[in-house]
Design an enzyme around this catalytic site. Sequence first.
Site, PDB file in Angstrom:
ATOM      1  N   ARG A 104     -19.601  99.976 -41.641  1.00  0.00           N
ATOM      2  CA  ARG A 104     -20.845  99.550 -40.990  1.00  0.00           C
ATOM      3  C   ARG A 104     -21.038 100.289 -39.665  1.00  0.00           C
ATOM      4  NH1 ARG A 104     -21.652  93.296 -39.720  1.00  0.00           N
ATOM      5  NH2 ARG A 104     -20.089  93.754 -38.139  1.00  0.00           N
TER       6      ARG A 104
ATOM      7  N   LYS B 230     -26.001  97.678 -35.707  1.00  0.00           N
ATOM      8  CA  LYS B 230     -25.189  96.938 -34.730  1.00  0.00           C
ATOM      9  C   LYS B 230     -25.110  97.797 -33.466  1.00  0.00           C
ATOM     10  CE  LYS B 230     -21.105  93.983 -34.601  1.00  0.00           C
ATOM     11  NZ  LYS B 230     -21.707  92.715 -34.212  1.00  0.00           N
TER      12      LYS B 230
ATOM     13  N   GLU C   6     -31.171  84.944 -39.218  1.00  0.00           N
ATOM     14  CA  GLU C   6     -29.753  84.896 -38.837  1.00  0.00           C
ATOM     15  C   GLU C   6     -29.613  84.266 -37.466  1.00  0.00           C
ATOM     16  OE1 GLU C   6     -28.162  88.901 -38.223  1.00  0.00           O
ATOM     17  OE2 GLU C   6     -30.035  89.544 -37.315  1.00  0.00           O
TER      18      GLU C   6
HETATM   19  C1  LIG Z   1     -26.775  89.743 -35.232  1.00  0.00           C
HETATM   20  C2  LIG Z   1     -25.546  89.501 -36.044  1.00  0.00           C
HETATM   21  N1  LIG Z   1     -25.661  89.002 -37.290  1.00  0.00           N
HETATM   22  C3  LIG Z   1     -24.590  88.759 -38.058  1.00  0.00           C
HETATM   23  C4  LIG Z   1     -23.307  89.004 -37.580  1.00  0.00           C
HETATM   24  C5  LIG Z   1     -22.116  88.702 -38.450  1.00  0.00           C
HETATM   25  O1  LIG Z   1     -21.424  89.886 -38.790  1.00  0.00           O
HETATM   26  P1  LIG Z   1     -19.872  89.899 -39.074  1.00  0.00           P
HETATM   27  O2  LIG Z   1     -19.606  88.926 -40.134  1.00  0.00           O
HETATM   28  O3  LIG Z   1     -19.594  91.292 -39.512  1.00  0.00           O
HETATM   29  O4  LIG Z   1     -19.200  89.529 -37.808  1.00  0.00           O
HETATM   30  C6  LIG Z   1     -23.129  89.531 -36.294  1.00  0.00           C
HETATM   31  C7  LIG Z   1     -21.803  89.826 -35.788  1.00  0.00           C
HETATM   32  O5  LIG Z   1     -21.549  90.006 -34.630  1.00  0.00           O
HETATM   33  C8  LIG Z   1     -24.285  89.794 -35.502  1.00  0.00           C
HETATM   34  O6  LIG Z   1     -24.164  90.294 -34.265  1.00  0.00           O
END
Ligand SMILES: Cc1ncc(COP(=O)(O)O)c(C=O)c1O
Length: 332
Positions: free
Chosen positions: A87, A182, A215
Amino acid sequence: MESTQISDVPLLSCSEAIERSRKFRANYESKQTYLAMYSSIYGGITTDPTAMFIPIDDHIVHRGHGVFDTAAILDGYLYELDQHLDRFLGSAKMAKIPLPFDRETIRRILIQTVSASNCKKGSLRYWLSAGPGDFQLSPAGCVTSSLYAIVIEDQSPPSDHKGVKVITSSVPIKPPQFAVVKSVNYLPNVLSKMEAEENDAYAAIWIDEEGYIAEGPNMNVAFVDKERVLLIPKFDKILRGCTVSRVLMLAEDLVKRGGIRGVQIKNVSVEEGKRADEMMLIGSGVLVRSVVQWDDQVIGDGNEGPVSRALLDMILEDMKSGPAAVRVRVPY
Ligand SMILES: Cc1ncc(COP(=O)(O)O)c(C=O)c1O
């Protein structure tokens, strides 16, 4: 308070500035301990927090032109390192940041940084930036992209896993082009989290411009409907979490065991979400956390749901003894 004369501000040599930085650090208590940092600026790893710096002309600092990712460290293993790394490289591509090294080299640097930290329980965080060079907007004058990584020791007491309350975020959601990357542009996420805290809630949930559930500020969400189907909002306008992706795989076993009837990735309306039997937050930080109240609506019977609990246990078990594809041993 006395006004400060310009002449009161000392002009420091490099070693004096470093010494003062060291004292500054010694004088505040952080709940987190930084055990090691890698920087491509000095091409090595340091365990001295005073040397854990980023140049101010790095575009990650003054333009937010950078991406990042994480991985948990447990019992001397990195959890889902390759999934997070994939990612990370995808985010770098979308942010148009060239890689300073190839994937294998970045992976090796990250593992070596954890090894040098001697950390057995904590987290690894890493950043890729357009790099230092100037204070322009364009990265054209950046000398090279830069890579930074830090290892943070986990000193937090074990979580009680109690169900939490969430609210609907009034902070606008990021447009899809930015939500799927990200990047370090987390101001909307920070304001959303602060809004939650101001309202005694754990997180604020974003709704997209079509009215579907998106989310949380650093986690995904999931629901269990009346037919006992696990519902996960589509990933086209939000960050595709590594944890929820793993939950999707582990949930197959829960289907076989009869814990749920199936899994669906689909648009979930707010109304559908609020009348679900269960709601949960899913992410590297929260793992799986049951939501018992959203705004004024009690979710299910107001207690931690059995599916949330089962999925949490599955993730915890996966972190402790999952397959090599999700657990990379750190050679200390
Ligand atoms: C905006 C956002 N959505 C979802 C997630 C969840 O991602 P992960 O499961 O890879 O931590 C994160 C993780 O920091 C995030 O910043």
